[in-house]
Design a protein around this motif. Sequence first.
Motif, mmCIF file in Angstrom:
data_model
loop_
_atom_site.group_PDB
_atom_site.id
_atom_site.type_symbol
_atom_site.label_atom_id
_atom_site.label_comp_id
_atom_site.label_asym_id
_atom_site.label_seq_id
_atom_site.Cartn_x
_atom_site.Cartn_y
_atom_site.Cartn_z
ATOM 1 N N TYR A 29 -1.531 0.685 3.986
ATOM 2 C CA TYR A 29 -0.503 0.163 3.086
ATOM 3 C C TYR A 29 -0.686 0.779 1.697
ATOM 4 N N THR A 30 0.423 1.145 1.085
ATOM 5 C CA THR A 30 0.384 1.676 -0.271
ATOM 6 C C THR A 30 1.364 0.875 -1.131
ATOM 7 N N TYR A 31 0.866 0.330 -2.218
ATOM 8 C CA TYR A 31 1.680 -0.454 -3.136
ATOM 9 C C TYR A 31 2.406 0.475 -4.115
ATOM 10 N N PRO A 32 3.479 -0.010 -4.758
ATOM 11 C CA PRO A 32 4.319 0.863 -5.587
ATOM 12 C C PRO A 32 3.569 1.647 -6.669
ATOM 13 N N HIS A 33 2.582 1.067 -7.277
ATOM 14 C CA HIS A 33 1.877 1.725 -8.381
ATOM 15 C C HIS A 33 0.475 2.176 -7.980
ATOM 16 N N GLU A 34 0.315 2.438 -6.714
ATOM 17 C CA GLU A 34 -0.996 2.831 -6.204
ATOM 18 C C GLU A 34 -0.875 4.196 -5.541
ATOM 19 N N PHE A 35 -1.852 5.036 -5.776
ATOM 20 C CA PHE A 35 -1.884 6.331 -5.110
ATOM 21 C C PHE A 35 -3.048 6.315 -4.134
ATOM 22 N N MET A 36 -2.752 6.637 -2.902
ATOM 23 C CA MET A 36 -3.797 6.697 -1.888
ATOM 24 C C MET A 36 -3.705 8.032 -1.167
ATOM 25 N N GLU A 37 -4.849 8.534 -0.805
ATOM 26 C CA GLU A 37 -4.912 9.752 -0.002
ATOM 27 C C GLU A 37 -4.514 9.399 1.425
ATOM 28 N N PRO A 38 -3.941 10.346 2.153
ATOM 29 C CA PRO A 38 -3.499 10.064 3.523
ATOM 30 C C PRO A 38 -4.612 9.575 4.453
ATOM 31 N N LYS A 104 -4.727 7.093 15.360
ATOM 32 C CA LYS A 104 -3.326 7.071 14.934
ATOM 33 C C LYS A 104 -3.246 6.181 13.695
ATOM 34 N N VAL A 105 -2.615 6.708 12.649
ATOM 35 C CA VAL A 105 -2.475 5.941 11.416
ATOM 36 C C VAL A 105 -0.989 5.755 11.125
ATOM 37 N N THR A 106 -0.594 4.513 10.896
ATOM 38 C CA THR A 106 0.759 4.192 10.464
ATOM 39 C C THR A 106 0.709 3.966 8.960
ATOM 40 N N TYR A 107 1.551 4.697 8.243
ATOM 41 C CA TYR A 107 1.578 4.599 6.786
ATOM 42 C C TYR A 107 2.770 3.747 6.374
ATOM 43 N N ILE A 108 2.504 2.725 5.597
ATOM 44 C CA ILE A 108 3.563 1.855 5.095
ATOM 45 C C ILE A 108 3.490 1.869 3.576
ATOM 46 N N GLU A 109 4.580 2.308 2.967
ATOM 47 C CA GLU A 109 4.656 2.348 1.515
ATOM 48 C C GLU A 109 5.613 1.248 1.057
ATOM 49 N N PHE A 110 5.107 0.346 0.239
ATOM 50 C CA PHE A 110 5.944 -0.717 -0.317
ATOM 51 C C PHE A 110 6.683 -0.167 -1.523
#
Length: 120
Positions: A29-38, A104-110
Amino acid sequence: MDHFNGVTNDDFIAYFLVDLHCRMELTQYTYPHEFMEPQDAMDDHVIRCQNILTDYVRETINEAIYEQGIIMKGDEINYIYDQKVAELYPLIQPLIYKYYEDVKVTYIEFNEKGEDNDVE
């Protein structure tokens, strides 16, 4: 003197693999103001599994010392622990790379409105 009660490197590795492979599908999960590496979700899981392994190494040493009635200083125990971990990490590294290929990684960006946008 057996500091590991007969637990071999293969046993430690098998112990690690059980935890590593218990999650073959991850969600990041990635929040609007957060940067995460894949690969952050994978790295978090691997680090958790490495910590479980190192806890097991420490428990194994402590049990062996207790059962054999050996008196050792903390520095001596830490030296044995550090040596075993240094021996195990190069052995598990190829297994971690293989895990990265197979998981397997599912990426969810809020977004800012609370909706999620699935990205795989």
